[in-house]
Design a protein around this motif. Structure first.
Motif, PDB file in Angstrom:
ATOM      1  N   LYS A  31       0.833  -1.202   0.000  1.00 14.17           N
ATOM      2  CA  LYS A  31       0.000   0.000   0.000  1.00 14.17           C
ATOM      3  C   LYS A  31       0.875   1.262   0.000  1.00 14.17           C
ATOM      4  O   LYS A  31       0.593   2.217  -0.724  1.00 14.17           O
ATOM      5  CB  LYS A  31      -0.924   0.023   1.210  1.00 14.17           C
ATOM      6  CG  LYS A  31      -2.048  -0.975   1.135  1.00 14.17           C
ATOM      7  CD  LYS A  31      -2.881  -0.944   2.401  1.00 14.17           C
ATOM      8  CE  LYS A  31      -3.893  -2.070   2.401  1.00 14.17           C
ATOM      9  NZ  LYS A  31      -4.655  -2.146   3.662  1.00 14.17           N
ATOM     10  N   GLU A  63       2.354   1.842  -3.382  1.00 15.82           N
ATOM     11  CA  GLU A  63       1.342   2.394  -4.292  1.00 15.82           C
ATOM     12  C   GLU A  63       1.153   3.887  -4.048  1.00 15.82           C
ATOM     13  O   GLU A  63       1.065   4.667  -5.000  1.00 15.82           O
ATOM     14  CB  GLU A  63       0.010   1.663  -4.119  1.00 15.82           C
ATOM     15  CG  GLU A  63      -0.014   0.273  -4.702  1.00 15.82           C
ATOM     16  CD  GLU A  63      -1.317  -0.471  -4.418  1.00 15.82           C
ATOM     17  OE1 GLU A  63      -2.319   0.182  -4.036  1.00 15.82           O
ATOM     18  OE2 GLU A  63      -1.326  -1.698  -4.570  1.00 15.82           O
ATOM     19  N   GLU A 100       4.070   5.723  -5.531  1.00 17.62           N
ATOM     20  CA  GLU A 100       3.959   5.812  -6.990  1.00 17.62           C
ATOM     21  C   GLU A 100       2.936   6.873  -7.392  1.00 17.62           C
ATOM     22  O   GLU A 100       3.166   7.644  -8.335  1.00 17.62           O
ATOM     23  CB  GLU A 100       3.568   4.450  -7.572  1.00 17.62           C
ATOM     24  CG  GLU A 100       4.691   3.432  -7.523  1.00 17.62           C
ATOM     25  CD  GLU A 100       4.245   2.045  -7.965  1.00 17.62           C
ATOM     26  OE1 GLU A 100       3.178   1.919  -8.595  1.00 17.62           O
ATOM     27  OE2 GLU A 100       4.980   1.078  -7.666  1.00 17.62           O
TER      28      GLU A 100
END
Length: 90
Positions: A19, A22, A25
């Motif tokens: 998580k 992510e 990113e």
């Protein structure tokens, strides 16, 4: 029983790391979007600077303020990415 707990804990940590990666990113994408917006505004400011009217100068000032705000937002996003990296390292 301890082995089962450790496997479960490992899985939870792996999910948390996933998580966080992510989020990191998505923050990188956000930075690219901010850079694009800043470049667009700077180009508009440069084009507008050729005109000398008061309204154009006021508009340029507003756009310069907006660029400054976006630069601050970009810095905050970089700080958040650093926090994500530290969390993952833990």
């Amino acid at each position: 029983m301890i082995k089962k707990y450790l496997k479960h804990r490992k899985k939870l940590l792996e999910n948390e790391i996933e998580k966080i990666e992510e989020l990191s990113e998505m923050s990188q994408v956000s930075i690219k979007q901010i850079d694009a917006q800043i470049n667009n505004l700077k180009n508009e400011i440069d084009e507008s600077s050729e005109m000398l009217s008061v309204s154009v100068r006021n508009n340029m000032s507003k756009k310069a303020d907006e660029v400054e705000h976006m630069e601050d937002s970009k810095k905050d996003t970089y700080d958040q990415i650093d926090k994500y990296a530290k969390e993952i390292a833990k």
